[in-house]
Design an enzyme around this catalytic site. Structure first.
Site, PDB file in Angstrom:
ATOM      1  N   GLU A  96      -8.747  -9.861   3.400  1.00 21.71           N
ATOM      2  CA  GLU A  96      -9.188  -8.652   2.929  1.00 21.71           C
ATOM      3  C   GLU A  96     -10.483  -8.272   2.446  1.00 21.71           C
ATOM      4  OE1 GLU A  96      -6.118  -6.267   0.946  1.00 21.71           O
ATOM      5  OE2 GLU A  96      -7.404  -4.379   0.602  1.00 21.71           O
TER       6      GLU A  96
ATOM      7  N   SER B 298       0.960  -1.212   0.102  1.00 18.93           N
ATOM      8  CA  SER B 298      -0.005   0.008  -0.125  1.00 18.93           C
ATOM      9  C   SER B 298       1.009   1.275  -0.043  1.00 18.93           C
ATOM     10  CB  SER B 298      -1.023   0.008   1.117  1.00 18.93           C
ATOM     11  OG  SER B 298      -0.221  -0.271   2.363  1.00 18.93           O
TER      12      SER B 298
HETATM   13  O1  KIV Z   1      -0.468  -3.462   1.412  1.00 17.51           O
HETATM   14  C1  KIV Z   1      -0.978  -3.419   2.647  1.00 17.51           C
HETATM   15  O2  KIV Z   1      -1.004  -2.210   3.207  1.00 17.51           O
HETATM   16  C2  KIV Z   1      -1.754  -4.492   2.858  1.00 17.51           C
HETATM   17  C3  KIV Z   1      -3.084  -4.444   3.971  1.00 17.51           C
HETATM   18  C4  KIV Z   1      -3.721  -3.701   3.389  1.00 17.51           C
HETATM   19  C5  KIV Z   1      -3.326  -5.642   4.513  1.00 17.51           C
HETATM   20  O3  KIV Z   1      -1.764  -5.491   2.203  1.00 17.51           O
END
Ligand code: KIV
Length: 265
Positions: A185, A50
């Protein structure tokens, strides 16, 4: 408040399920926030891909490279050397078992994280097993898979009985292959609850209801800094609260079960 001088061990996370203690996880991408999050009692820090959205300004996780994750994970480890740090294997860095092992080796040796997160279901079982055999703790990730979003979109998973059964089968197989944690998720809450009851490893939900063994959210969503925050991610940095108070409020809300059942986005 975490004032322990001992590093967080995997056993602490695993035992939480048996003790009925909820786990509160957050993403972290740099040293200052990592230090704050660990001090405020966040159980484990996720250097998620993310970071492509919240750090780099992309609109998906696809552009994130292994070097990007390593760069951020190194900062997180420097800021919170005693924290349990999980790092994502980003898009197409584990296209086969050999490449996945090489990518994971870099995350453990160069960034010195303790666990790698692998998105996917049955197709990643050989990799999860190979990593486990090499002694690498694995966090599996099922449900909505952001790395697959170009093909599959951003949708809730488990809406039909067939899909619910598929997710349950994947979860059981991932546990059997050696995964130590399972992120779910955007899985329909009843399905996430079924999976949580069926597994002995802790499940960590994001947008998957209140009955998982823990929760994870993107840090910038709870601070109100994301350009788009999903409806399941409330802002904990409300007027009058410091950053530390906001993070502590999140940890307490997860531990007490108030989030996500009562605190809404
Ligand atoms: O990349 C991320 O932050 C994640 C979370 C949203 C679980 O995979």
């Amino acid at each position: 408040m975490n004032d322990s001088v001992k590093p967080v061990a995997l056993s602490k996370l695993l035992n939480a399920k048996a003790l009925g203690e909820k786990l509160a996880l957050l993403t972290a991408y740099d040293a200052s926030f990592a230090r704050l999050l660990h001090q405020c009692g966040v159980d484990a820090l996720l250097v998620g891909d993310s970071l492509g959205m919240v750090m780099q300004g992309h609109d998906s996780t696809i552009p994130v490279t292994l070097d990007d994750v390593i760069y951020h994970a190194k900062m997180v480890k420097r800021g919170a050397p005693l924290a349990w740090v999980i790092a994502d294997l980003p898009f197409m860095t584990a296209m086969d078992v050999e490449q996945g092992l090489t990518s994971a080796r870099r995350l453990l040796q160069e960034a010195q994280v303790q666990m790698v997160k692998v998105e996917g279901g049955l197709s990643v079982l050989p990799l999860v097993q190979a990593l486990t055999e090499q002694g690498v703790p694995v966090c599996a990730h099922i449900g909505l898979l952001p790395q697959q979003a170009l093909r599959a979109g951003y949708k809730m998973a488990g809406k039909t009985e067939v899909d619910a059964q598929r997710l349950l089968d994947e979860a059981l197989a991932l546990e059997k292959a050696g995964a130590s944690l399972l992120v779910m998720e955007c899985v329909v809450a009843e399905v996430a609850q079924r999976i949580t009851s069926a597994l002995s490893i802790p499940t960590i939900g994001i947008g998957s209801g209140a009955q998982t063994d823990g929760q994870v959210l993107v840090l910038h969503d709870i601070l109100g800094l994301s350009s788009y925050a999903p409806s399941f991610a409330p802002k904990f940095l409300i007027e009058g609260r410091s950053l530390a108070e906001a993070v502590t409020a999140y940890v307490q809300a997860v531990k007490s079960g108030e989030f996500p059942s009562q605190v809404k986005g």
